[in-house]
Write a protein that holds these residues in place. Structure first.
Motif, PDB file in Angstrom:
ATOM      1  N   ASN A 111       0.839  -1.186   0.000  1.00  0.00           N
ATOM      2  CA  ASN A 111       0.000   0.000   0.000  1.00  0.00           C
ATOM      3  C   ASN A 111       0.877   1.239   0.000  1.00  0.00           C
ATOM      4  OD1 ASN A 111      -2.294  -1.605   0.114  1.00  0.00           O
ATOM      5  ND2 ASN A 111      -2.339  -1.612   2.348  1.00  0.00           N
ATOM      6  N   ASP A 112       0.275   2.387  -0.026  1.00  0.00           N
ATOM      7  CA  ASP A 112       1.008   3.656  -0.035  1.00  0.00           C
ATOM      8  C   ASP A 112       2.040   3.668   1.087  1.00  0.00           C
ATOM      9  OD1 ASP A 112       0.047   7.133   0.552  1.00  0.00           O
ATOM     10  OD2 ASP A 112       1.869   6.257  -0.315  1.00  0.00           O
ATOM     11  N   SER A 113       3.305   3.843   0.712  1.00  0.00           N
ATOM     12  CA  SER A 113       4.382   3.798   1.693  1.00  0.00           C
ATOM     13  C   SER A 113       4.895   5.188   2.045  1.00  0.00           C
ATOM     14  CB  SER A 113       5.537   2.932   1.148  1.00  0.00           C
ATOM     15  OG  SER A 113       6.038   3.486  -0.061  1.00  0.00           O
ATOM     16  N   HIS A 114       4.115   6.230   1.793  1.00  0.00           N
ATOM     17  CA  HIS A 114       4.537   7.593   2.101  1.00  0.00           C
ATOM     18  C   HIS A 114       4.851   7.727   3.595  1.00  0.00           C
ATOM     19  CE1 HIS A 114       4.845  11.936   1.834  1.00  0.00           C
ATOM     20  NE2 HIS A 114       3.975  12.041   2.824  1.00  0.00           N
ATOM     21  N   GLY A 115       6.019   8.234   3.887  1.00  0.00           N
ATOM     22  CA  GLY A 115       6.422   8.410   5.283  1.00  0.00           C
ATOM     23  C   GLY A 115       6.891   7.151   5.948  1.00  0.00           C
ATOM     24  N   GLU A 116       7.052   6.067   5.193  1.00  0.00           N
ATOM     25  CA  GLU A 116       7.434   4.787   5.764  1.00  0.00           C
ATOM     26  C   GLU A 116       8.955   4.649   5.785  1.00  0.00           C
ATOM     27  OE1 GLU A 116       5.717   0.445   4.870  1.00  0.00           O
ATOM     28  OE2 GLU A 116       6.987   1.203   3.261  1.00  0.00           O
ATOM     29  N   SER A 117       9.458   4.090   6.868  1.00  0.00           N
ATOM     30  CA  SER A 117      10.875   3.744   6.995  1.00  0.00           C
ATOM     31  C   SER A 117      10.970   2.231   6.965  1.00  0.00           C
ATOM     32  CB  SER A 117      11.412   4.293   8.325  1.00  0.00           C
ATOM     33  OG  SER A 117      12.730   3.861   8.557  1.00  0.00           O
ATOM     34  N   PHE A 118      11.902   1.686   6.175  1.00  0.00           N
ATOM     35  CA  PHE A 118      11.933   0.234   6.027  1.00  0.00           C
ATOM     36  C   PHE A 118      13.347  -0.255   5.728  1.00  0.00           C
ATOM     37  CE2 PHE A 118      11.132   2.016   1.855  1.00  0.00           C
ATOM     38  CZ  PHE A 118      12.032   1.324   1.048  1.00  0.00           C
ATOM     39  N   ILE A 119      13.523  -1.570   5.897  1.00  0.00           N
ATOM     40  CA  ILE A 119      14.764  -2.246   5.532  1.00  0.00           C
ATOM     41  C   ILE A 119      14.408  -3.587   4.909  1.00  0.00           C
ATOM     42  CG2 ILE A 119      15.078  -3.334   7.796  1.00  0.00           C
ATOM     43  CD1 ILE A 119      17.896  -1.954   5.515  1.00  0.00           C
ATOM     44  N   ASN A 120      15.144  -3.969   3.883  1.00  0.00           N
ATOM     45  CA  ASN A 120      14.979  -5.266   3.236  1.00  0.00           C
ATOM     46  C   ASN A 120      16.169  -6.156   3.585  1.00  0.00           C
ATOM     47  OD1 ASN A 120      12.540  -4.776   1.603  1.00  0.00           O
ATOM     48  ND2 ASN A 120      13.821  -3.279   0.534  1.00  0.00           N
ATOM     49  N   LEU A 121      15.873  -7.344   4.096  1.00  0.00           N
ATOM     50  CA  LEU A 121      16.912  -8.298   4.476  1.00  0.00           C
ATOM     51  C   LEU A 121      16.774  -9.573   3.649  1.00  0.00           C
ATOM     52  CD1 LEU A 121      16.898  -7.980   8.380  1.00  0.00           C
ATOM     53  CD2 LEU A 121      18.287  -6.716   6.726  1.00  0.00           C
ATOM     54  N   LEU A 122      17.886 -10.323   3.568  1.00  0.00           N
ATOM     55  CA  LEU A 122      17.917 -11.527   2.747  1.00  0.00           C
ATOM     56  C   LEU A 122      18.651 -12.635   3.488  1.00  0.00           C
ATOM     57  CD1 LEU A 122      17.560 -12.991  -0.032  1.00  0.00           C
ATOM     58  CD2 LEU A 122      19.758 -11.961  -0.698  1.00  0.00           C
ATOM     59  N   LEU A 123      18.091 -13.843   3.420  1.00  0.00           N
ATOM     60  CA  LEU A 123      18.737 -15.029   3.984  1.00  0.00           C
ATOM     61  C   LEU A 123      18.752 -16.133   2.936  1.00  0.00           C
ATOM     62  CD1 LEU A 123      19.909 -16.454   6.554  1.00  0.00           C
ATOM     63  CD2 LEU A 123      17.590 -17.307   6.957  1.00  0.00           C
ATOM     64  N   LYS A 124      19.943 -16.707   2.721  1.00  0.00           N
ATOM     65  CA  LYS A 124      20.096 -17.876   1.864  1.00  0.00           C
ATOM     66  C   LYS A 124      20.725 -18.986   2.694  1.00  0.00           C
ATOM     67  CE  LYS A 124      20.761 -15.261  -2.439  1.00  0.00           C
ATOM     68  NZ  LYS A 124      21.651 -15.043  -3.611  1.00  0.00           N
ATOM     69  N   PRO A 125      20.461 -20.256   2.369  1.00  0.00           N
ATOM     70  CA  PRO A 125      20.994 -21.344   3.194  1.00  0.00           C
ATOM     71  C   PRO A 125      22.508 -21.497   3.027  1.00  0.00           C
ATOM     72  CG  PRO A 125      19.909 -22.232   1.244  1.00  0.00           C
ATOM     73  CD  PRO A 125      19.629 -20.757   1.254  1.00  0.00           C
ATOM     74  N   SER A 126      23.179 -21.747   4.145  1.00  0.00           N
ATOM     75  CA  SER A 126      24.602 -22.069   4.115  1.00  0.00           C
ATOM     76  C   SER A 126      24.768 -23.566   3.876  1.00  0.00           C
ATOM     77  CB  SER A 126      25.246 -21.686   5.448  1.00  0.00           C
ATOM     78  OG  SER A 126      24.720 -22.490   6.494  1.00  0.00           O
ATOM     79  N   ASP A 127      26.013 -23.993   3.645  1.00  0.00           N
ATOM     80  CA  ASP A 127      26.275 -25.429   3.492  1.00  0.00           C
ATOM     81  C   ASP A 127      25.834 -26.184   4.748  1.00  0.00           C
ATOM     82  OD1 ASP A 127      27.305 -24.966   0.992  1.00  0.00           O
ATOM     83  OD2 ASP A 127      29.403 -24.943   1.648  1.00  0.00           O
ATOM     84  N   GLU A 128      26.046 -25.560   5.907  1.00  0.00           N
ATOM     85  CA  GLU A 128      25.635 -26.175   7.176  1.00  0.00           C
ATOM     86  C   GLU A 128      24.120 -26.340   7.238  1.00  0.00           C
ATOM     87  OE1 GLU A 128      25.707 -25.116  11.976  1.00  0.00           O
ATOM     88  OE2 GLU A 128      26.817 -23.882  10.555  1.00  0.00           O
ATOM     89  N   ASP A 129      23.398 -25.316   6.784  1.00  0.00           N
ATOM     90  CA  ASP A 129      21.933 -25.388   6.782  1.00  0.00           C
ATOM     91  C   ASP A 129      21.440 -26.503   5.870  1.00  0.00           C
ATOM     92  OD1 ASP A 129      21.943 -23.133   8.414  1.00  0.00           O
ATOM     93  OD2 ASP A 129      21.763 -21.755   6.717  1.00  0.00           O
ATOM     94  N   LEU A 130      22.072 -26.647   4.711  1.00  0.00           N
ATOM     95  CA  LEU A 130      21.639 -27.645   3.740  1.00  0.00           C
ATOM     96  C   LEU A 130      21.869 -29.067   4.240  1.00  0.00           C
ATOM     97  CD1 LEU A 130      22.889 -25.922   0.468  1.00  0.00           C
ATOM     98  CD2 LEU A 130      20.506 -26.244   1.176  1.00  0.00           C
ATOM     99  N   LYS A 131      22.782 -29.236   5.175  1.00  0.00           N
ATOM    100  CA  LYS A 131      23.012 -30.566   5.743  1.00  0.00           C
ATOM    101  C   LYS A 131      21.845 -31.004   6.626  1.00  0.00           C
ATOM    102  CE  LYS A 131      28.083 -30.317   5.756  1.00  0.00           C
ATOM    103  NZ  LYS A 131      29.306 -30.234   6.603  1.00  0.00           N
TER     104      LYS A 131
END
Length: 317
Positions: A111-131
């Protein structure tokens, strides 16, 4: 991560600093003085303050700030499991991993994000996670602080696997309250729930509101999109709106369990309650290339609020 130490985005009112606990934090601010902090450790919201500077999320005074252990409080991202499950950490591994800042996220229909403060984060699996969980994915998280002070978390999980996978999920949310004995939760009446204190036996909520006189650990199933947490002493109500997360977890450890937890004060159960938007009873299944979206929005209104004034089947997103 040294380049994160002093980043300031004037347009988004977002600052990235290294906090006293040694974790990198994203500080979100809005023009009226409300704020939120998001840790890159776990993608965890660690603080949410209103215009008067009052903290709205609970964090234990005995919380342990030592990775990979999740800090007791705030809002945890629980993925790909909620609860104990085989070789996976309790509540999954996402809350114990270092997330990165997502500089080029795909478009997100908001929706309308006027005046909104935000951050976008990203997570990908590590080799340890895939185990321990052998599935390739990308988890994108946007944390937003609106001009009116409301806090929202939007999660997008995409399957990059060659085959389908399933997961459970929760926004494990610790709300700060004045006195748990003065708190009531509305919007879950007549809803079926699984009681974790009774070997996950299934019951139907018979009361017109949930109140607390002892330990509570329940998963309410297929709940309305709006749940209200009324704090009578502070004369305010948390309004929880959710989308894509049909279940709701309600938890308070009470006295005995509080004393058994090393990262939780003996009497702190009186000042908190967890009310989580979650997908637990029916895990989410994604085919290769598919994406799931789940959203949680928290806002605070005066104590005159009553959930009956809302259309509980429509969250207003």
């Amino acid at each position: 991560m040294g380049h994160y130490a002093a980043v300031w985005d004037r347009k988004a009112a977002t600052e990235i600093t290294k906090d006293c606990d040694g974790f990198y934090k994203v500080l979100l601010k809005n023009p009226r003085g409300a704020s939120a902090k998001v840790s890159l450790q776990g993608g965890q919201v660690t603080s949410w303050r209103n215009e008067q500077g009052e903290e709205l999320l609970f964090t234990s005074s005995k919380a342990i700030f030592k990775p990979p252990k999740a800090v007791r409080g705030g809002i945890h991202i629980c993925f790909p499991r909620f609860g104990n499950c085989g070789s996976l950490d309790q509540h999954g591994f996402a809350r114990s991993k270092i997330w990165t800042i997502d500089d080029n996220p795909p478009p997100l229909n908001l929706n309308d994000s006027h005046g909104e403060s935000f951050i976008n984060l990203l997570l990908k699996p590590s080799d340890e996670d895939l185990k321990c969980w052998p599935h390739s994915f990308e988890f994108r998280l946007r944390v937003s602080l609106a001009a009116d002070g409301s806090l929202s978390l939007t999660s997008r999980i995409r399957n990059f696997n060659g085959k389908p996978f399933s997961f459970s999920f929760a926004y494990h949310t610790y709300l700060s309250v004045s006195d748990i004995s003065e708190v009531r939760i509305e919007g879950l009446e007549t809803i079926d729930f699984l009681d974790n204190l009774c070997q996950k036996a299934r019951f139907t909520e018979q009361e017109d509101a949930i109140t607390f006189e002892s330990e509570v650990d329940r998963v309410y199933l297929s709940t309305p999109n709006i749940v209200a947490v009324l704090d009578h002493e502070r004369k305010r109500t948390y309004v929880i709106r959710k989308e894509g997360v049909p279940d709701a977890v309600v938890w308070n450890p009470w006295e005995k369990k509080s004393k058994a937890m090393v990262d939780f004060g003996d009497e702190e159960y009186k000042q908190m309650v967890c009310v989580d938007g979650a997908a637990i009873e029916k895990p989410v299944t994604l085919k290769p290339g598919e994406e799931w979206t789940g959203k949680l929005e928290l806002s605070v209104v005066a104590s005159t609020f009553c959930s009956e004034y809302f259309d509980l089947q429509n969250s207003g997103f």
